[in-house]
Design an enzyme around this catalytic site. Structure first.
Site, PDB file in Angstrom:
ATOM      1  N   THR A 238       0.850  -1.201   0.000  1.00 31.99           N
ATOM      2  CA  THR A 238       0.000   0.000   0.000  1.00 31.99           C
ATOM      3  C   THR A 238       0.883   1.247   0.000  1.00 31.99           C
ATOM      4  O   THR A 238       0.443   2.319   0.380  1.00 31.99           O
ATOM      5  CB  THR A 238      -0.939   0.041   1.234  1.00 31.99           C
ATOM      6  OG1 THR A 238      -0.132  -0.026   2.412  1.00 31.99           O
ATOM      7  CG2 THR A 238      -1.942  -1.095   1.242  1.00 31.99           C
ATOM      8  N   GLU A 269      -0.755   3.793 -12.998  1.00 30.76           N
ATOM      9  CA  GLU A 269      -2.125   3.964 -12.474  1.00 30.76           C
ATOM     10  C   GLU A 269      -2.889   4.900 -13.392  1.00 30.76           C
ATOM     11  O   GLU A 269      -2.330   5.927 -13.800  1.00 30.76           O
ATOM     12  CB  GLU A 269      -2.072   4.525 -11.051  1.00 30.76           C
ATOM     13  CG  GLU A 269      -1.466   3.528 -10.069  1.00 30.76           C
ATOM     14  CD  GLU A 269      -1.379   4.047  -8.638  1.00 30.76           C
ATOM     15  OE1 GLU A 269      -1.907   5.135  -8.354  1.00 30.76           O
ATOM     16  OE2 GLU A 269      -0.774   3.367  -7.807  1.00 30.76           O
ATOM     17  N   HIS A 288      -5.790   2.402  -5.475  1.00 30.61           N
ATOM     18  CA  HIS A 288      -5.062   3.450  -4.730  1.00 30.61           C
ATOM     19  C   HIS A 288      -6.033   4.221  -3.820  1.00 30.61           C
ATOM     20  O   HIS A 288      -6.181   5.436  -3.945  1.00 30.61           O
ATOM     21  CB  HIS A 288      -4.336   4.407  -5.687  1.00 30.61           C
ATOM     22  CG  HIS A 288      -3.212   5.141  -5.001  1.00 30.61           C
ATOM     23  ND1 HIS A 288      -2.053   5.519  -5.643  1.00 30.61           N
ATOM     24  CD2 HIS A 288      -3.077   5.578  -3.722  1.00 30.61           C
ATOM     25  CE1 HIS A 288      -1.259   6.152  -4.791  1.00 30.61           C
ATOM     26  NE2 HIS A 288      -1.854   6.205  -3.612  1.00 30.61           N
TER      27      HIS A 288
HETATM   28  P1  NAD Z   1       7.057   7.489   7.101  1.00 32.45           P
HETATM   29  O1  NAD Z   1       8.060   8.457   6.559  1.00 32.45           O
HETATM   30  O2  NAD Z   1       6.480   7.735   8.456  1.00 32.45           O
HETATM   31  O3  NAD Z   1       7.679   6.011   7.130  1.00 32.45           O
HETATM   32  C1  NAD Z   1       8.527   5.495   6.141  1.00 32.45           C
HETATM   33  C2  NAD Z   1       9.513   4.541   6.804  1.00 32.45           C
HETATM   34  O4  NAD Z   1      10.298   3.965   5.775  1.00 32.45           O
HETATM   35  C3  NAD Z   1      10.489   5.254   7.755  1.00 32.45           C
HETATM   36  O5  NAD Z   1      10.534   4.585   9.009  1.00 32.45           O
HETATM   37  C4  NAD Z   1      11.827   5.187   7.034  1.00 32.45           C
HETATM   38  O6  NAD Z   1      12.945   5.095   7.914  1.00 32.45           O
HETATM   39  C5  NAD Z   1      11.650   3.916   6.203  1.00 32.45           C
HETATM   40  N1  NAD Z   1      12.538   3.873   5.045  1.00 32.45           N
HETATM   41  C6  NAD Z   1      12.779   4.849   4.135  1.00 32.45           C
HETATM   42  N2  NAD Z   1      13.649   4.419   3.209  1.00 32.45           N
HETATM   43  C7  NAD Z   1      13.958   3.143   3.531  1.00 32.45           C
HETATM   44  C8  NAD Z   1      14.814   2.169   2.961  1.00 32.45           C
HETATM   45  N3  NAD Z   1      15.521   2.419   1.850  1.00 32.45           N
HETATM   46  N4  NAD Z   1      14.901   0.966   3.549  1.00 32.45           N
HETATM   47  C9  NAD Z   1      14.198   0.706   4.691  1.00 32.45           C
HETATM   48  N5  NAD Z   1      13.376   1.579   5.292  1.00 32.45           N
HETATM   49  C10 NAD Z   1      13.250   2.789   4.713  1.00 32.45           C
HETATM   50  O7  NAD Z   1       5.919   7.399   6.012  1.00 32.45           O
HETATM   51  P2  NAD Z   1       4.419   6.869   6.199  1.00 32.45           P
HETATM   52  O8  NAD Z   1       3.539   7.985   6.603  1.00 32.45           O
HETATM   53  O9  NAD Z   1       4.454   5.624   7.020  1.00 32.45           O
HETATM   54  O10 NAD Z   1       4.064   6.532   4.674  1.00 32.45           O
HETATM   55  C11 NAD Z   1       4.790   5.530   3.954  1.00 32.45           C
HETATM   56  C12 NAD Z   1       4.452   5.587   2.490  1.00 32.45           C
HETATM   57  O11 NAD Z   1       3.129   5.112   2.293  1.00 32.45           O
HETATM   58  C13 NAD Z   1       4.408   6.999   1.872  1.00 32.45           C
HETATM   59  O12 NAD Z   1       5.688   7.448   1.506  1.00 32.45           O
HETATM   60  C14 NAD Z   1       3.500   6.825   0.689  1.00 32.45           C
HETATM   61  O13 NAD Z   1       4.226   6.573  -0.487  1.00 32.45           O
HETATM   62  C15 NAD Z   1       2.663   5.610   1.051  1.00 32.45           C
HETATM   63  N6  NAD Z   1       1.244   5.970   1.188  1.00 32.45           N
HETATM   64  C16 NAD Z   1       0.321   5.368   0.384  1.00 32.45           C
HETATM   65  C17 NAD Z   1      -1.028   5.687   0.509  1.00 32.45           C
HETATM   66  C18 NAD Z   1      -2.073   5.011  -0.325  1.00 32.45           C
HETATM   67  O14 NAD Z   1      -3.087   5.625  -0.625  1.00 32.45           O
HETATM   68  N7  NAD Z   1      -1.905   3.760  -0.683  1.00 32.45           N
HETATM   69  C19 NAD Z   1      -1.430   6.648   1.437  1.00 32.45           C
HETATM   70  C20 NAD Z   1      -0.479   7.229   2.255  1.00 32.45           C
HETATM   71  C21 NAD Z   1       0.862   6.870   2.125  1.00 32.45           C
END
Ligand code: NAD
Length: 331
Positions: A238, A269, A288
């Site tokens: 997701t 998408e 999405h």
């Molecule tokens: P966040 O920044 O709180 O968490 C991301 C985590 O990933 C962090 O802990 C970071 O340290 C880790 N990370 C980053 N690069 C990494 C790597 N190379 N290897 C290992 N770990 C790594 O973000 P969040 O609020 O949890 O959101 C995560 C992602 O979810 C967003 O960036 C977005 O793309 C996606 N998202 C999708 C939807 C949807 O509609 N499906 C909605 C919201 C967010």
């Protein structure tokens, strides 16, 4: 008395059916919201020249910024900002803000929904009731498996990953995670075990991805990684489609390297109708919709408009993207 013009906030989309929109209600006292579709090139460029803020979903880069001399902030509806050229925003002294935290519950709930849908074969069961159950001599129905006792591997224990872990704990799953930053507080609180990336793939019954899309994470799950997973394991995504090499995933599903996949996001998408993911029986696909709940969308609108309020009143926005923390733009 001379009428004071309010700052213009441009939303690059056709006006919504329901007016006033949340954005108009929440910002109308201090700004004028203008919905203009980028396909109306002339009107769009004219509004860009005047706009002091933009509220965006999609791709925004140099071609927009170079035509927006008054622009102070791009407020992205969501937390992933891979579609925004932050370097170009720095060059043009434009803040980029996101809506962190408020989306986590909705995305975590959908993630658990995809896991349950796969493990209890809800899609197949629904089809079975509609087409076979009442037919004579139908004895077989789709068998599922429990979440309880299974290992959930979380890739990226940020805001959303954490909320998924909290919910999976309530389902009595065993939790492991991999992140580039270790979170020992969460480990203690949720009984989580930190493992390396390869071990996570090898031992998990469910692998769920919650990293942002960056250069490092693009295609972080490809053929090699899928082959490390158990044949009985499910992959849930997701986060962003391009974190997985979709071609490799299709091959993995076709050849049975893994049991199935639950996907809310895709490399392209909308997902093209001829995608092998659509034909595959072991996929559950959503368009999405991670944040698509009334409650969350309202909270996102509050967050977006709050960021714009901050910038228009001369403050540095609280929810600025990490790359711009400590930057102060004067425009
Ligand atoms: P966040 O920044 O709180 O968490 C991301 C985590 O990933 C962090 O802990 C970071 O340290 C880790 N990370 C980053 N690069 C990494 C790597 N190379 N290897 C290992 N770990 C790594 O973000 P969040 O609020 O949890 O959101 C995560 C992602 O979810 C967003 O960036 C977005 O793309 C996606 N998202 C999708 C939807 C949807 O509609 N499906 C909605 C919201 C967010």
């Amino acid at each position: 008395m001379k009428k004071q013009n309010k700052p213009i906030v441009l939303i690059p989309s056709p006006p919504p059916k329901e007016r006033p929109s949340d954005f108009e209600i929440l910002l109308g006292d201090i700004a004028e919201i203008r919905y203009v579709s980028p396909s109306d090139k002339q009107e769009f460029e004219k509004t860009l020249k005047e706009a002091e803020a933009m509220i965006v979903w999609g791709v925004t880069g140099e071609e927009v910024l170079s035509k927006a001399p008054k622009l102070k902030v791009i407020s992205r509806i969501g937390v992933g900002y891979d579609s925004i050229d932050v370097d170009a925003c720095n060059k043009y002294q434009v803040y980029v803000t996101i809506t962190p935290g408020v989306v986590s519950n909705a995305v975590a709930e959908l993630t658990i929904g995809l896991m349950l849908s796969l493990s209890r074969k809800i899609k197949m069961c629904d089809e079975f009731v509609r087409t076979k159950w009442a037919m004579p001599n139908t004895f077989m129905f789709p068998m599922g498996s429990d979440l309880a006792g299974k290992i959930l591997g979380i890739i990226g224990l940020g805001r959303i990953g954490y909320e998924v872990a909290a919910r999976a704990k309530a389902f009595k799953m065993n939790l492991i995670y991999y992140d580039k930053v270790r979170n020992e507080k969460a480990e203690k609180k949720l009984d989580l075990k930190y493992v390396n990336f390869e071990d996570l793939l090898k031992i998990s019954d469910f692998v769920t991805i919650h990293v942002p899309l960056t250069k490092e994470t693009t295609c972080m799950i490809g053929e090699k990684e899928l082959k490390l997973m158990k044949k009985t394991a499910y992959l849930i995504n997701t986060s962003r489609g391009s974190v997985i090499n979709e071609k490799a995933l299709c091959k993995a599903l076709e050849e049975g390297w893994i049991a199935g996949a639950g996907l809310d996001v895709f490399e392209t998408e909308p997902l093209p109708l001829d995608s092998p993911l659509i034909k595959n029986e072991n996929t559950v696909l959503t368009p999405h919709v991670g944040t698509a709940t009334y409650e969350t969308r309202h909270l996102m609108a509050l967050s977006v408009t709050n960021s714009i309020r901050e910038v228009l009143s001369g403050k540095v926005p609280t929810n600025v993207v990490p790359e711009q923390r400590c930057k102060v733009f004067k425009k």
